[in-house]
Design a protein around this motif. Structure first.
Motif, mmCIF file in Angstrom:
data_model
loop_
_atom_site.group_PDB
_atom_site.id
_atom_site.type_symbol
_atom_site.label_atom_id
_atom_site.label_comp_id
_atom_site.label_asym_id
_atom_site.label_seq_id
_atom_site.Cartn_x
_atom_site.Cartn_y
_atom_site.Cartn_z
ATOM 1 N N GLN A 97 0.839 -1.191 0.000
ATOM 2 C CA GLN A 97 0.000 0.000 0.000
ATOM 3 C C GLN A 97 0.875 1.241 0.000
ATOM 4 O OE1 GLN A 97 -3.372 0.148 0.018
ATOM 5 N NE2 GLN A 97 -3.711 -2.064 0.101
ATOM 6 N N LYS A 98 0.454 2.275 -0.678
ATOM 7 C CA LYS A 98 1.101 3.603 -0.662
ATOM 8 C C LYS A 98 2.609 3.496 -0.844
ATOM 9 C CE LYS A 98 -0.539 7.077 1.301
ATOM 10 N NZ LYS A 98 -1.027 8.180 2.139
ATOM 11 N N LEU A 99 2.997 2.978 -1.974
ATOM 12 C CA LEU A 99 4.416 2.874 -2.295
ATOM 13 C C LEU A 99 4.995 4.246 -2.584
ATOM 14 C CD1 LEU A 99 4.468 -0.226 -4.682
ATOM 15 C CD2 LEU A 99 4.776 -0.161 -2.202
ATOM 16 N N VAL A 100 6.224 4.465 -2.102
ATOM 17 C CA VAL A 100 6.969 5.676 -2.419
ATOM 18 C C VAL A 100 8.144 5.239 -3.290
ATOM 19 C CG1 VAL A 100 8.257 7.648 -1.540
ATOM 20 C CG2 VAL A 100 6.295 6.744 -0.246
ATOM 21 N N ALA B 30 -9.668 -7.124 -8.218
ATOM 22 C CA ALA B 30 -8.841 -6.120 -7.554
ATOM 23 C C ALA B 30 -9.701 -5.302 -6.596
ATOM 24 C CB ALA B 30 -8.194 -5.212 -8.594
ATOM 25 N N THR B 31 -9.513 -5.557 -5.332
ATOM 26 C CA THR B 31 -10.270 -4.775 -4.358
ATOM 27 C C THR B 31 -9.714 -3.366 -4.223
ATOM 28 O OG1 THR B 31 -8.886 -5.739 -2.630
ATOM 29 C CG2 THR B 31 -11.021 -6.769 -3.023
ATOM 30 N N THR B 32 -8.439 -3.204 -4.512
ATOM 31 C CA THR B 32 -7.804 -1.891 -4.411
ATOM 32 C C THR B 32 -7.032 -1.596 -5.687
ATOM 33 O OG1 THR B 32 -7.517 -2.183 -2.024
ATOM 34 C CG2 THR B 32 -6.265 -0.417 -3.069
ATOM 35 N N MET B 33 -7.248 -0.414 -6.210
ATOM 36 C CA MET B 33 -6.482 0.034 -7.367
ATOM 37 C C MET B 33 -5.838 1.369 -7.043
ATOM 38 S SD MET B 33 -8.682 -1.007 -10.734
ATOM 39 C CE MET B 33 -8.697 -2.679 -11.350
ATOM 40 N N PHE B 34 -4.686 1.583 -7.641
ATOM 41 C CA PHE B 34 -3.926 2.801 -7.405
ATOM 42 C C PHE B 34 -3.695 3.511 -8.741
ATOM 43 C CE2 PHE B 34 -2.683 1.571 -3.117
ATOM 44 C CZ PHE B 34 -2.729 0.190 -3.169
ATOM 45 N N TRP B 35 -3.681 4.823 -8.669
ATOM 46 C CA TRP B 35 -3.350 5.615 -9.853
ATOM 47 C C TRP B 35 -2.106 6.438 -9.578
ATOM 48 C CZ3 TRP B 35 -5.390 5.084 -14.574
ATOM 49 C CH2 TRP B 35 -6.599 4.400 -14.688
ATOM 50 N N TYR B 36 -1.142 6.336 -10.508
ATOM 51 C CA TYR B 36 0.111 7.055 -10.393
ATOM 52 C C TYR B 36 0.280 7.973 -11.596
ATOM 53 C CZ TYR B 36 1.593 3.474 -6.983
ATOM 54 O OH TYR B 36 1.697 2.648 -5.894
ATOM 55 N N ARG B 37 1.128 8.952 -11.408
ATOM 56 C CA ARG B 37 1.506 9.839 -12.511
ATOM 57 C C ARG B 37 3.034 9.879 -12.533
ATOM 58 N NH1 ARG B 37 -1.201 15.621 -12.270
ATOM 59 N NH2 ARG B 37 -0.238 15.488 -10.199
ATOM 60 N N MET B 45 4.455 9.007 -8.920
ATOM 61 C CA MET B 45 3.842 9.681 -7.777
ATOM 62 C C MET B 45 2.419 9.161 -7.613
ATOM 63 S SD MET B 45 6.182 11.629 -6.586
ATOM 64 C CE MET B 45 5.207 12.638 -5.467
ATOM 65 N N LEU B 46 2.130 8.649 -6.442
ATOM 66 C CA LEU B 46 0.794 8.152 -6.178
ATOM 67 C C LEU B 46 -0.190 9.313 -6.174
ATOM 68 C CD1 LEU B 46 -1.036 5.746 -5.365
ATOM 69 C CD2 LEU B 46 -0.515 6.310 -2.988
ATOM 70 N N MET B 47 -1.247 9.164 -6.961
ATOM 71 C CA MET B 47 -2.272 10.192 -7.020
ATOM 72 C C MET B 47 -3.428 9.851 -6.081
ATOM 73 S SD MET B 47 -2.527 10.721 -11.120
ATOM 74 C CE MET B 47 -3.711 12.058 -10.993
ATOM 75 N N ALA B 48 -3.864 8.598 -6.149
ATOM 76 C CA ALA B 48 -5.036 8.236 -5.368
ATOM 77 C C ALA B 48 -5.129 6.727 -5.236
ATOM 78 C CB ALA B 48 -6.303 8.765 -6.036
ATOM 79 N N THR B 49 -5.839 6.318 -4.219
ATOM 80 C CA THR B 49 -6.120 4.912 -3.955
ATOM 81 C C THR B 49 -7.623 4.727 -4.018
ATOM 82 O OG1 THR B 49 -4.224 4.783 -2.463
ATOM 83 C CG2 THR B 49 -5.896 3.046 -2.275
ATOM 84 N N SER B 50 -8.064 3.727 -4.757
ATOM 85 C CA SER B 50 -9.502 3.509 -4.842
ATOM 86 C C SER B 50 -9.857 2.079 -4.458
ATOM 87 C CB SER B 50 -10.021 3.815 -6.253
ATOM 88 O OG SER B 50 -9.661 2.805 -7.175
ATOM 89 N N ASN B 51 -10.889 1.957 -3.684
ATOM 90 C CA ASN B 51 -11.431 0.666 -3.293
ATOM 91 C C ASN B 51 -12.794 0.496 -3.930
ATOM 92 O OD1 ASN B 51 -9.422 -0.408 -1.274
ATOM 93 N ND2 ASN B 51 -9.855 1.583 -0.396
ATOM 94 N N GLU B 52 -13.057 -0.696 -4.393
ATOM 95 C CA GLU B 52 -14.305 -0.974 -5.088
ATOM 96 C C GLU B 52 -15.506 -0.565 -4.262
ATOM 97 O OE1 GLU B 52 -16.453 -3.803 -4.273
ATOM 98 O OE2 GLU B 52 -17.863 -3.360 -5.879
ATOM 99 N N GLY B 53 -16.354 0.232 -4.869
ATOM 100 C CA GLY B 53 -17.592 0.625 -4.232
ATOM 101 C C GLY B 53 -17.496 1.789 -3.270
ATOM 102 N N SER B 54 -16.322 2.363 -3.125
ATOM 103 C CA SER B 54 -16.204 3.506 -2.215
ATOM 104 C C SER B 54 -15.437 4.634 -2.895
ATOM 105 C CB SER B 54 -15.527 3.090 -0.915
ATOM 106 O OG SER B 54 -14.227 2.636 -1.163
ATOM 107 N N SER B 95 -2.334 0.526 -10.952
ATOM 108 C CA SER B 95 -1.917 -0.767 -10.415
ATOM 109 C C SER B 95 -3.059 -1.330 -9.593
ATOM 110 C CB SER B 95 -0.655 -0.653 -9.564
ATOM 111 O OG SER B 95 -0.932 0.042 -8.368
ATOM 112 N N ALA B 96 -2.981 -2.613 -9.315
ATOM 113 C CA ALA B 96 -4.063 -3.274 -8.597
ATOM 114 C C ALA B 96 -3.506 -4.316 -7.651
ATOM 115 C CB ALA B 96 -5.025 -3.936 -9.594
#
Lengths: 111, 117
Positions: A97-100, B30-37, B45-54, B95-96
């Motif tokens: 989670q939250k990789l840097v 994938a219960t959790t997906m991440f968006w990077y730029r 750089m992590l932009m946001a973390t998203s969980n299904e349905g929230s 990523s997931a």
């Protein structure tokens, strides 16, 4: 100061050389340490990950973590031209989670 | 290993338009997906973390009204860049993970290169 520092390179080595890639970090909460390989215009691919301090070996790759120095390394033995890519270190306080990420080091292995 | 796809792989758009990027986990939920730029010669750089349905959790400095994230199913998350401007031009990677505990690997998609003219 960035949380994770990594020399961007490029690092050029001849085929067969031992490659040493390194990252330093400042956040003592980091417990998980990863190395990713990224080819041009592709997403990162996980090579290895280590929890806390110590060494881990997988084929030609060895990952080392020295938490006391906040320093991690990736060694590649018998480097091949196909190893030419950008190598990113990443770390987190909680698993994947939250990789840097570090900026990545571009490696060029010449035949 | 697990496969994550992104579509489109490359998009060019005019300033002021909106662009939607899809991220799909092809062979796992994938219960959790991440968006990077990723800007040139810079780190992901992590932009946001998203969980299904929230609702997505955005990192500091990322405008949630500009970067809309929808994680409507266990295999699909979308990132919409609204009213895109040239400074939004970047490489966007999702990523997931298979679980929300954070102990499983993040599988990365191939990325989407956005160019805003």
């Amino acid at each position: 100061q960035k949380e994770v520092e990594q020399d961007p390179g490029p690092l050029s080595v001849p085929e067969g050389a031992i490659v040493s890639l390194n990252c330093t970090y400042s956040n003592s909460a980091f417990q998980y340490f990863m190395w990713y390989r990224q080819y041009s215009r592709k997403g990162p691919e996980l090579l290895m990950y280590t929890y806390s301090s110590g060494n881990k070996e997988d084929g030609r790759f060895t990952a080392q973590v020295d938490k006391s120095s906040k320093y991690i390394s990736l060694f590649i033995r018998d480097s091949q031209p196909s190893d030419s890519a950008t190598y990113l270190c990443a770390m987190s306080a909680r698993g994947f989670q939250k990789l840097v990420f570090g900026t990545g080091t571009r490696l060029l292995v010449s035949p | 290993g697990a496969v994550v796809s992104q579509h489109p792989s490359r998009v060019i758009c005019k300033s002021g338009t909106s662009v939607k990027i899809e991220c799909r986990s092809l062979d796992f939920q994938a219960t959790t997906m991440f968006w990077y730029r990723q800007f040139p010669k810079q780190s992901l750089m992590l932009m946001a973390t998203s969980n299904e349905g929230s609702k997505a959790t955005y990192e500091q400095g990322v405008e949630k009204d500009k970067f809309l994230i929808n994680h409507a199913s266990l295999t699909l998350s979308t990132l919409t860049v609204t009213s895109a401007h040239p400074e939004d031009s970047s490489f966007y990677i999702c990523s997931a993970t298979t679980e929300g505990r954070g102990t499983d690997t993040q599988y990365f998609g191939p990325g989407t290169r956005l160019t805003v003219l």
